[in-house]
Design a protein around this motif. Structure first.
Motif, PDB file in Angstrom:
ATOM      1  N   LEU A 156       0.315  -7.030   0.861  1.00 54.08           N
ATOM      2  CA  LEU A 156       0.170  -6.160   2.025  1.00 54.08           C
ATOM      3  C   LEU A 156       1.135  -4.980   1.934  1.00 54.08           C
ATOM      4  N   GLU A 188      -0.741 -14.385   5.160  1.00 59.26           N
ATOM      5  CA  GLU A 188      -0.997 -12.990   4.800  1.00 59.26           C
ATOM      6  C   GLU A 188      -1.888 -12.291   5.828  1.00 59.26           C
ATOM      7  N   THR A 237      -7.954  -8.059  -0.756  1.00 58.12           N
ATOM      8  CA  THR A 237      -7.020  -6.956  -0.515  1.00 58.12           C
ATOM      9  C   THR A 237      -7.369  -5.762  -1.394  1.00 58.12           C
ATOM     10  N   PRO A 293      -1.364  -1.657  -3.212  1.00 59.98           N
ATOM     11  CA  PRO A 293      -2.002  -2.954  -2.985  1.00 59.98           C
ATOM     12  C   PRO A 293      -1.742  -3.959  -4.110  1.00 59.98           C
ATOM     13  N   ASN A 294      -1.218  -5.128  -3.742  1.00 60.85           N
ATOM     14  CA  ASN A 294      -0.947  -6.235  -4.665  1.00 60.85           C
ATOM     15  C   ASN A 294       0.154  -5.936  -5.669  1.00 60.85           C
ATOM     16  N   THR A 341      -8.634  -2.188   0.182  1.00 62.06           N
ATOM     17  CA  THR A 341      -7.655  -1.090   0.140  1.00 62.06           C
ATOM     18  C   THR A 341      -7.872  -0.118  -1.010  1.00 62.06           C
ATOM     19  N   HIS A 366      -8.125 -14.083  -1.569  1.00 63.48           N
ATOM     20  CA  HIS A 366      -7.407 -13.199  -0.642  1.00 63.48           C
ATOM     21  C   HIS A 366      -6.879 -11.967  -1.373  1.00 63.48           C
TER      22      HIS A 366
END
Length: 802
Positions: free
Chosen positions: A125, A96, A254, A192-193, A258, A250
């Motif tokens: 991402l 990632e 993110t 995001p996600n 973000t 992780h």
């Protein structure tokens, strides 16, 4: 109809996810080229080769049968980029890192076929940002495809388009992922996600924060947030260990990077802080299951939990208070009311995490998903929840729960002071009492109820998985009903094919099932195209209902059981020789008597995750419903087809499968064991099972299908029995089996070899079934068999070994 044909797939990246995605592709017979960097030492394809070896060691296994790994071609970027031209789908699954992914795209873009779809298996991402590294001509064929770990078993796949993604490309990929890969597809927005990780990780962070606030240990929290709450049995902290604490960190990072101030504003940003205990474990290298230590640690047979105060591992096993257990069994409206009003810390904790979930999902719905349907299905399929947050909210009473959440927000008890969106309390949602209706699910972005997808692939799902409030046809009441009792339902969906649905606990086979089967065969032969045995849920059948037979046995002994076994055998024989096509539609376990019903049908349609086997020896018995007769007949047919008279050579595998209670760990392995035949159909999507089974009946009927003719066939005889007995004695003397296991194995050998006859003697199915029945009933009188049966009925764990 334009069809996107996927003849071969390239997977870029042979790490944990890339290798397992490749494994699942070959489970459904799609060849794969698995790429990674050239190895610094040894063979250039060493990285991919090592990944393939690693697949063989993973538990649960990512592959149906190890032989299928031959469909994966190892490759490296230095030598084999030309292979991309022969691939219809390219899935990138490297680490990632935005810069790494974009650099790889620049390297491979020129080699990708002009028609191929390119997709990134990123967990969060930006898909739009990734697309910028691709040539403009490729961007319409690029999107995100987010598999959940492990890819074979997790239902969810998120598809994420960019602004440039061609709509037809997305439809084609959704069709492929649904029909061929067997996935539940949710389309997510490029935020995001995406959906599942966005909502799920926010929920896990909320749970960790509330657990700390109420002083609850990790083991207690997992008990509270597991099956009792309608969620995955691993709860919260154990789930984090399984996922990997570094992976979770992780995803959290993110969100932090973000969704903070100055970026995409998120009123819950403060709740995304990494919990200190999580940061500490990662710093110590305790990353969960992959490092054998995380929130939990297994030492020998003991499970220990981390004590944050001492940083030591201590015995785990704390359970919810009985009063909380009782509350959690109440209907949704009463359950939430009691949790909110209780002063018990465990109840307050549970209300807090549920309130936070409702609040978060409502605030973010418009930005992350096309409708509430996508959120709830993503949480079901990606996080193992029985209900998504909107479903539970709606079931508990939309207006009342909304009022409670709003009051808590106003009182400063929530994670954020962001108010609930206006659509929650006014307008169509409030008027309809929730977000899911028969017309569709609420789209906060569009301000309307959006219907389900009308892609043709979904027409194959007669009873798709439904959300609470959606309505739709109930498979337990659908069609025209001919018979219904406590164990089974006989009905027809189209007036042409009859369907026998097993409805009792674990779909056990008792008198009710036999009554329905007998009626079904009568009706089918009288005027229908055929008969399908199918149930809308799992398992197919866990076998005979021994508990129901116990009173008969206690009163009359084995003599009372003999007529029941005889009736089962007669119906199995009738099923095998029925004058219309019969199809077993298998999903989940088909064990013991369930296996015997399945193999007696003219054909089987099995979901990939079907686990088939004869397991009677575990309770000290042998198959009594024709299972051993099936093994003997199949061995004879195979020997005759091969022109061999070595009957025992063809019997060996079937004997071992029954004597060792082997169960196929997939439909593919069940086929290797002989319980599924080459002509049987394996499908990937469980909701297509009935559709395909009905199609099989119609096709067989249209082809003027005729039942097999009853024939005599050769058996291995007393010579075969003697050979098997010698091997069993050796296993007993070597400590591999017990004395009773030897006795059971010998009973099986005597049946499948045909008893005291010469090798090559011709026998009938009825003759072998008589041997089965006699030995089955005799075993019922054996004290060691009775001990095994009672252990099962009393809820014992592993079978008694005596």
């Amino acid at each position: 109809m334009n069809r996107f044909n996927v003849r071969k797939v390239a997977v870029l990246g042979a790490g944990v996810m890339g290798a397992q995605i490749a494994a699942h592709l070959v489970n459904v017979r799609v060849p794969v080229v698995l790429f990674d960097l050239p190895a610094k030492e040894g063979p250039a394809n060493g990285v991919a080769l090592k990944a393939l070896e690693g697949l063989k060691k993973l538990k649960p296994s990512p592959i149906g049968v190890a032989d299928e790994l031959s469909l994966i071609t190892p490759a490296n970027y230095g030598e084999h980029l030309d292979l991309l031209a022969g691939c219809d789908l390219v899935i990138e699954a490297i680490a990632e890192r935005m810069d790494w992914k974009q650099a790889l795209y620049a390297q491979v873009a020129a080699h990708i076929a002009p028609h191929a779809i390119v997709a990134s298996n990123t967990s969060g991402l930006s898909i739009g940002a990734l697309a910028q590294a691709l040539p403009e001509a490729l961007r319409p064929r690029f999107c995100g495809i987010h598999f959940f770990n492990p890819p074979r078993y997790m239902q969810l796949v998120e598809l994420i388009p960019t602004a440039d993604t061609d709509a037809g490309i997305l439809d084609a990929l959704e069709t492929f992922a649904t029909r061929t890969l067997g996935k539940g597809v949710v389309r997510a927005k490029d935020t995001p996600n995406f959906i599942a990780n966005r909502v799920g990780i926010a929920g896990m962070l909320s749970t960790m924060q509330e657990a700390q606030r109420y002083g609850l240990g990790f083991d207690l929290v997992d008990d509270l947030t597991g099956k009792k709450l309608g969620r995955a049995s691993s709860g919260t902290f154990r789930t984090a260990d399984v996922v990997g604490l570094d992976t979770m960190a992780h995803v959290i990072r993110t969100m932090q990077e973000t969704l903070g101030p100055g970026r995409t504003e998120d009123p819950f940003h403060a709740s995304y802080a990494t919990p200190p205990v999580l940061a500490g474990l990662i710093a110590a290298g305790a990353l969960g299951q992959k490092t054998k230590a995380g929130f939990f640690k297994k030492v020998g047979k003991d499970i220990l939990r981390l004590d944050p105060a001492t940083q030591q591992y201590v015995p785990a096993g704390a359970k919810a208070e009985p009063i909380i257990d009782r509350i959690l069994k109440k209907p949704a409206a009463e359950r939430l009311k009691l949790l909110r009003e209780s002063s018990h810390p465990q109840a307050q904790f549970l209300w807090a995490i549920l309130r936070n979930a409702f609040h978060y999902a409502a605030v973010h719905l418009a930005s992350i998903a096309d409708s509430a349907r996508e959120v709830d299905l993503a949480m079901r399929w990606g996080f193992g929840m029985k209900q998504g947050p909107f479903e539970l909210w709606q079931e508990a009473g939309w207006a009342q729960v909304a009022q409670w959440v709003a009051e808590d927000i106003a009182a400063g008890k929530a994670l954020s002071d962001a108010p609930l969106p206006g659509w929650v309390s006014a307008g169509p949602v409030a008027e309809r009492g929730g977000v899911h209706t028969p017309e569709g699910s609420w789209s906060a972005a569009e301000g309307r109820f959006v219907p389900r997808s009308t892609l043709p692939v979904y027409a194959r799902q007669r009873f798709p998985e439904r959300l609470g409030g959606e309505g739709g046809e109930d498979p337990r009441k659908a069609g025209t009903e001919l018979l219904k009792n406590e164990e089974a339902r006989l009905w027809t969906p189209d007036g042409q094919v009859l369907v026998l649905s097993l409805t009792g606990k674990m779909h056990l086979i008792g008198d009710g099932v036999l009554d329905a089967l007998e009626r079904g065969l009568d009706e089918a032969e009288r005027g229908h195209a055929g008969l399908v045995i199918w149930s809308p849920d799992e398992p197919f059948s866990a076998g005979a209902n021994l508990e129901a037979l116990l009173p008969v046995f206690m009163k009359q002994g084995a003599k009372g059981i003999e007529p029941v076994v005889r009736r089962l055998q007669e119906l199995v024989l009738r099923l095998r020789h029925a004058q219309v096509p019969t199809v077993a539609a298998i999903r989940g376990m088909a064990l013991g008597g369930g296996c015997e019903l399945a193999v007696a049908c003219a054909r089987r349609v099995a979901h990939l995750e079907s686990y088939v086997g004869l397991v009677e020896v575990g309770v000290g018995l042998i198959p009594g419903g024709g299972g051993l007769t099936y093994i003997a007949r199949r061995a004879a047919e195979q020997a005759l087809a091969a022109g061999s008279t070595d009957w025992l050579a063809f019997l060996k595998d079937g004997f071992l499968a029954a004597a060792m209670a082997k169960v196929g760990t997939s439909a593919l392995e069940s086929r290797q064991l002989g319980y599924l035949l080459p002509e049987d159909v394996v499908i990937a999507h469980r909701d297509e099972l009935l559709h395909v089974a009905l199609q099989q009946v119609h096709a067989m009927a249209e082809a003027n299908w005729r039942p097999p003719v009853e024939r005599l066939f050769p058996v291995a005889g007393r010579e075969g029995i003697a050979t098997i007995q010698a091997q069993l004695v050796g296993m007993r003397d070597g400590g591999l089996i017990t004395a009773h296991d030897l006795h059971l194995g010998l009973q099986i050998a005597q049946v499948v070899c045909g008893g005291d006859v010469d090798a090559g003697s011709l026998v009938s199915e009825r003759y072998l079934m008589t041997l089965e029945r006699q030995r089955f009933c005799a075993l019922l009188e054996h004290p060691k068999t009775q001990a095994r049966v009672m252990s099962l009925l009393q809820g014992g764990g592993r079978p008694v070994r005596n």
